[in-house]
Design an enzyme around this catalytic site. Structure first.
Site, short mmCIF file in Angstrom:
data_model
loop_
_atom_site.label_atom_id
_atom_site.label_comp_id
_atom_site.label_asym_id
_atom_site.label_seq_id
_atom_site.Cartn_x
_atom_site.Cartn_y
_atom_site.Cartn_z
N LYS A 223 56.86 39.40 30.31
CA LYS A 223 56.08 39.37 31.54
C LYS A 223 54.70 38.75 31.30
O LYS A 223 54.17 38.04 32.16
CB LYS A 223 55.96 40.78 32.11
CG LYS A 223 57.26 41.35 32.66
CD LYS A 223 57.06 42.75 33.24
CE LYS A 223 58.31 43.27 33.91
NZ LYS A 223 59.43 43.45 32.97
N GLU B 234 48.28 46.79 35.28
CA GLU B 234 48.16 46.14 36.57
C GLU B 234 47.65 47.13 37.61
O GLU B 234 47.86 48.34 37.48
CB GLU B 234 49.52 45.62 37.07
CG GLU B 234 50.00 44.36 36.44
CD GLU B 234 51.30 43.87 37.06
OE1 GLU B 234 51.66 42.72 36.79
OE2 GLU B 234 51.94 44.64 37.80
N HIS C 164 63.84 52.59 40.31
CA HIS C 164 63.40 51.19 40.18
C HIS C 164 64.59 50.21 40.10
O HIS C 164 64.43 49.07 39.66
CB HIS C 164 62.50 50.99 38.96
CG HIS C 164 61.25 51.80 39.00
ND1 HIS C 164 60.18 51.49 39.81
CD2 HIS C 164 60.89 52.94 38.35
CE1 HIS C 164 59.22 52.38 39.65
NE2 HIS C 164 59.63 53.28 38.77
N ARG D 56 68.91 34.48 35.13
CA ARG D 56 70.36 34.67 35.18
C ARG D 56 70.78 34.78 36.64
O ARG D 56 69.94 34.77 37.54
CB ARG D 56 70.75 35.95 34.44
CG ARG D 56 69.99 37.18 34.96
CD ARG D 56 70.46 38.47 34.36
NE ARG D 56 69.56 39.58 34.62
CZ ARG D 56 69.48 40.25 35.77
NH1 ARG D 56 70.25 39.90 36.79
NH2 ARG D 56 68.63 41.25 35.92
#
Length: 501
Positions: free
Chosen positions: A118, A202, A237, A294
């Protein structure tokens, strides 16, 4: 251009079968791999050739890259399609396939590795003026320094694993007092799950929507987006309900997010099918989240609204063919929904409910698609993801797609295990979903009491009811000479008719 004649599908279940069907329509032979637990699986029976690669555990079978490559060489395989999960985002595996002179149907090892981090992904796309969630630019390990940065950003904040996914290595921190403990837990979980304890910070977007953009890129520098998918109905999630298009995006916002997604793909010289994920806040501001290198589980909804077969497009790109369409050629037609039918008990915190599919009858009719890898009498293995099927509906608009989904859920007959079908119906009938006014907090906000799900009888209850009905009918006939409540001409008993309502 390199013609592909034989594909090994390095996966199992519904995605393996899905890939093989498109390959067969293209005149391409397929090779299945399977574990000992999947010996009778549908993808094994469908393929032209099938090879057992080990015991049930994934680590001893579907993740054995060397065994898969040896199988490719022995059977004269031209290309490998990784599906999703397992080795699909493993840059090392993609490199091994290429080094063996075999085509990897997917992006380059470079793109997989870059977007697999990330932090590296954010650094790569920074030059393209793509909106980012405020946070650290790199990994951080010093707790005191991280605590100071978090205070500057402003709580609540999110600690995230750089190599993470599926919510692992992720912690929401509400205040400075709990920061140190939560950071240690995030690092520990990231190290355990991914072998990489790198974390970053974040700003926490409290109630976002999860919007993702499907992209396609060829080997000639052409990249297009195939519009968005809304994936905000999630548990742990992980997605349960997806749709295309989103109920809230304006044409202008759709175009802007699509442009950003294409730029993300350009940043890693992407080829093949990929997905760029964004968070969308309540003011319709969007922020880049990550890129999945993907095919996505929810790709069928994009296929429904575009008329494209994404697996065929993947194969054509892998053969070196240029895209046969431009961005201007693409348009959205109708609306599509997908429900992931998991072997889980929604009334018990969505815990897996492994067992045998005592009854398994798929819904049918116009606008209904079922991608699965099971049939009646088969067991759901404990070793893998508990997804049984993807139930997809398509309509001329969102309302019609919802009504078709409700009808399809009612027709889908599964006994022997608990599934997410009742939860799917709960979602479809909920005002928040029907109005389009929902976010990733849907379950937390509206599914606090699982008893709202309509109870359905177990297989044992069905059998008991049938026995009792037979006994009652026999006693009545002996007394009156007639059989009460005879089954209607349709052959469906009144008891079962009531159950299906």
């Amino acid at each position: 251009m390199k013609k592909i004649n034989k594909i090994l599908v390095a996966n199992r279940g519904e995605i393996a079968l899905r890939v093989m069907r498109s390959a067969r329509e293209m005149g391409i032979k397929t090779v299945a791999i399977y574990s000992e637990a999947d010996r009778q699986a549908l993808h094994v029976r469908f393929a032209d050739e099938a090879v057992c690669v080990g015991p049930p555990a994934s680590s001893a079978s579907y993740l054995r890259a060397e065994v898969i490559l040896e199988t490719c060489k022995r059977l004269g395989v031209d290309a490998v399609h990784p599906g999703y999960g397992f080795l699909s985002e493993n840059a090392g595996f993609a490199q091994m396939v290429e080094d063996a002179g075999i085509t990897f149907i997917g992006p380059s090892p470079y793109a997989i590795e870059l977007m697999g981090s990330k932090l590296a992904a954010k650094a790569a796309v920074a030059q393209y003026n793509i909106p980012m969630v405020p946070g650290t630019e790199g990994a951080i390990s010093d707790v005191e320094e991280a605590k100071n940065i978090a205070s500057q950003i402003g709580f609540p904040i999110l600690i995230k694993a750089s190599a993470g996914g599926g919510g692992k290595g992720m912690r929401v921190v509400e205040n400075v007092a709990e920061f140190e403990e939560q950071m240690k837990l995030a690092v520990s979980e990231a190290t355990s799950a991914f072998g990489d304890g790198s974390v970053f910070i974040e700003k926490y977007i409290g109630s976002p929507r999860h919007i993702e953009i499907q992209v396609l890129g060829d080997t000639h520098g052409n990249i297009v987006h195939l519009f968005e998918r809304e994936c905000s109905i999630q548990r742990r999630h992980q997605k349960v309900v997806e749709e295309a298009p989103s109920a809230v995006l304006t044409p202008e916002l759709r175009a802007e997010m699509g442009r950003c997604a294409v730029d993300v793909a350009k940043a890693c010289q992407y080829k093949g099918a990929g997905t760029v994920e964004f968070l969308l806040d309540e003011n319709l501001n969007f922020y880049f989240l990550e890129m999945n290198t993907r095919l996505q589980v929810e790709h069928p909804v994009t296929e429904q609204i575009t008329g494209l077969d994404l697996v065929k497009e993947q194969i054509k790109i892998a053969q070196g063919e240029p895209l046969s369409f431009s961005q201007e050629d693409l348009a959205i037609y109708g609306h599509a929904l997908e429900l992931r039918v998991y072997a889980e008990d929604p009334a018990n915190n969505f815990l897996p409910d492994i067992g045998t599919l005592t009854t398994y009858k798929r819904p049918q009719g116009l606008g209904v698609r079922v991608d699965d890898g099971f049939e009646e009498g088969m067991e759901i293995p404990i070793y893998y993801d508990p997804m049984i099927a993807k139930l997809v509906t398509f309509g001329k608009d969102r309302q019609e797609a919802i009504e078709k989904m409700i009808r399809a859920i009612d027709e889908y007959q599964i006994t022997g295990i608990e599934t997410t079908l009742p939860f799917g119906k709960f979602v479809m009938e909920h005002e928040a979903f029907r109005s389009g006014k929902f976010d990733t907090k849907f379950i937390e906000r509206y599914f606090k009491d699982p008893s709202v799900l309509k109870a359905t009888p177990s297989q044992e209850e069905e059998e008991l009811a049938a026995v009792l009905a037979a006994l009652f009918a026999g006693q009545a006939k002996a007394t009156t000479g007639t059989t009460p409540n005879a089954a209607p001409a349709s052959g469906v008993s009144e008891w079962r008719r009531n159950r299906l309502k």
